[in-house]
Design an enzyme around this catalytic site. Structure first.
Site, short mmCIF file in Angstrom:
data_model
loop_
_atom_site.label_atom_id
_atom_site.label_comp_id
_atom_site.label_asym_id
_atom_site.label_seq_id
_atom_site.Cartn_x
_atom_site.Cartn_y
_atom_site.Cartn_z
N ASN A 7 -37.96 6.82 28.91
CA ASN A 7 -37.23 6.32 27.76
C ASN A 7 -38.22 5.58 26.85
OD1 ASN A 7 -35.89 4.38 26.11
ND2 ASN A 7 -34.02 4.71 27.27
N HIS A 10 -38.55 1.62 23.37
CA HIS A 10 -39.25 0.38 23.04
C HIS A 10 -40.59 0.60 22.34
CE1 HIS A 10 -36.01 -1.82 24.48
NE2 HIS A 10 -36.08 -1.30 25.69
N HIS A 43 -32.39 6.63 23.01
CA HIS A 43 -31.04 6.14 22.73
C HIS A 43 -30.92 5.91 21.23
CE1 HIS A 43 -27.72 2.95 23.81
NE2 HIS A 43 -27.30 3.85 22.92
N ARG A 45 -28.99 4.38 18.75
CA ARG A 45 -27.90 3.40 18.71
C ARG A 45 -27.24 3.40 17.35
NH1 ARG A 45 -28.27 -0.59 23.16
NH2 ARG A 45 -26.51 -1.54 22.09
N ARG A 49 -31.41 0.23 15.84
CA ARG A 49 -32.36 -0.87 15.99
C ARG A 49 -33.74 -0.41 16.46
NH1 ARG A 49 -29.85 -4.05 21.13
NH2 ARG A 49 -27.99 -3.93 19.86
N GLU A 70 -29.43 9.75 24.58
CA GLU A 70 -28.40 8.78 24.99
C GLU A 70 -27.63 8.37 23.74
OE1 GLU A 70 -29.91 5.22 26.67
OE2 GLU A 70 -30.86 6.27 28.32
N THR A 101 -28.03 -1.77 27.13
CA THR A 101 -26.75 -1.29 27.66
C THR A 101 -26.38 -2.13 28.88
OG1 THR A 101 -27.60 0.87 27.06
CG2 THR A 101 -25.53 0.82 28.26
N GLU A 151 -25.31 9.32 35.88
CA GLU A 151 -26.47 8.44 36.01
C GLU A 151 -25.95 7.09 36.47
OE1 GLU A 151 -28.91 7.90 32.49
OE2 GLU A 151 -29.91 6.18 33.40
N HIS A 192 -32.01 2.05 34.68
CA HIS A 192 -31.80 0.75 34.03
C HIS A 192 -32.44 -0.38 34.83
CE1 HIS A 192 -30.29 -2.34 31.43
NE2 HIS A 192 -29.95 -1.39 30.59
N1 PXP Z 1 -30.49 4.75 31.36
C1 PXP Z 1 -29.65 4.36 30.37
C2 PXP Z 1 -28.34 5.05 30.26
C3 PXP Z 1 -30.01 3.35 29.46
O1 PXP Z 1 -29.16 2.99 28.49
C4 PXP Z 1 -31.29 2.78 29.56
C5 PXP Z 1 -31.71 1.74 28.57
O2 PXP Z 1 -31.74 2.28 27.30
C6 PXP Z 1 -32.13 3.22 30.60
C7 PXP Z 1 -31.71 4.18 31.50
C8 PXP Z 1 -33.51 2.67 30.77
O3 PXP Z 1 -33.45 1.32 31.10
P1 PXP Z 1 -34.78 0.48 31.10
O4 PXP Z 1 -35.28 0.45 29.69
O5 PXP Z 1 -34.33 -0.86 31.60
O6 PXP Z 1 -35.74 1.17 32.03
#
Ligand code: PXP
Length: 242
Positions: A7, A10, A43, A45, A49, A70, A101, A151, A192
């Site tokens: 992901n 960031h 994601h 959003r 952001r 996402e 999330t 998930e 997550h």
């Molecule tokens: N899975 C989902 C559905 C999420 O919303 C996120 C955060 O955007 C992640 C995984 C990844 O989480 P993290 O950034 O804490 O690794």
């Protein structure tokens, strides 16, 4: 082998902080794939952001593995998904005030979620639901029809103090939900809050097929570089799930 989807939200967060063109999540995605990621997760959003519409469109053209979008189950996002056609969409709850999330989806028949799931399936897009690790939510997800993957939200597990009884309890919760997914014929993902220290037990969940990891990986990449950060994760995952 368990698939790793990185992901890269960031990377976009850093860019948006200054309104620059860099760092470009598209460049990050290339590096992640070169280092062994099986796919890329973003994601989009509602408040934009971090990831922007342009990022999703360009990633569709450039990602060689799997692109996982996402998104909240809204008509706006459904339109975008239909245009972009990611390999699959992960539906997540979204709340404007949250930093990230916070919980899993409320899964119930006859609502917007079910409508969006079926619209995505009709458009030829695979569907994953981001849910709390509870067998009853896994079963409700299967009953919607059209859902291919659940998930499991690993946030509570990750927040528990390392090696504490609470961490063990949260791991057992994840294991029960994982077995429920297998019983319901659903593919299993997790994500997550996962990082280099807490990942191994999750990678060992029965039947786990994919992991979505963002913040912990990007944080490490800032210090040691993207290639090494992805490679190190791969080693942990392959040791468990090989
Ligand atoms: N899975 C989902 C559905 C999420 O919303 C996120 C955060 O955007 C992640 C995984 C990844 O989480 P993290 O950034 O804490 O690794």
């Amino acid at each position: 082998m368990i698939r790793l989807y990185v992901n890269i939200d960031h990377v976009a967060t850093i860019r948006q902080q200054r309104g620059t063109r860099y760092p470009d999540p598209v460049a990050a995605a290339v590096m992640c794939e070169l280092a062994g990621a099986d796919g890329i997760t973003v994601h989009l959003r509602e408040d934009r952001r971090h990831i922007q519409d342009r990022d999703v469109r360009v990633l569709r053209e450039t990602v060689r593995g799997v692109l996982n979008l996402e998104m909240a189950a809204t008509d706006e996002m459904l339109d975008i998904a239909r245009q972009v056609k990611p390999d699959f969409c992960t539906l997540v709850p979204e709340n404007r005030q949250e930093r990230t999330t916070e919980g899993g989806l409320a899964v119930a028949p006859g609502g917007t979620l079910e409508r969006v799931v079926h619209a995505l399936v009709d458009a030829g897009i695979g569907v994953s639901l981001f849910i709390d690790p509870e067998p009853r939510v896994v079963e409700a997800s299967a009953r919607l029809g059209g859902v291919g993957t659940v998930e499991l939200h690993t946030g509570d597990y990750c927040l528990a103090p390392p090696r504490s009884p609470e961490m063990l309890r949260q791991l057992q919760r994840l294991e029960m939900a994982a077995r429920a997914a297998a019983d319901a014929g659903l593919r299993l993902g997790a994500g997550h809050g996962l990082d280099y220290a807490n990942l191994a037990p999750v990678a060992g969940l029965p039947g786990l097929e994919e992991l979505n990891i963002g913040h912990g990986l990007v944080a490490r990449a800032v210090l040691i570089g993207m290639h090494g950060a992805v490679e190190e994760l791969r080693v942990i995952i392959d040791r468990q799930g090989g």
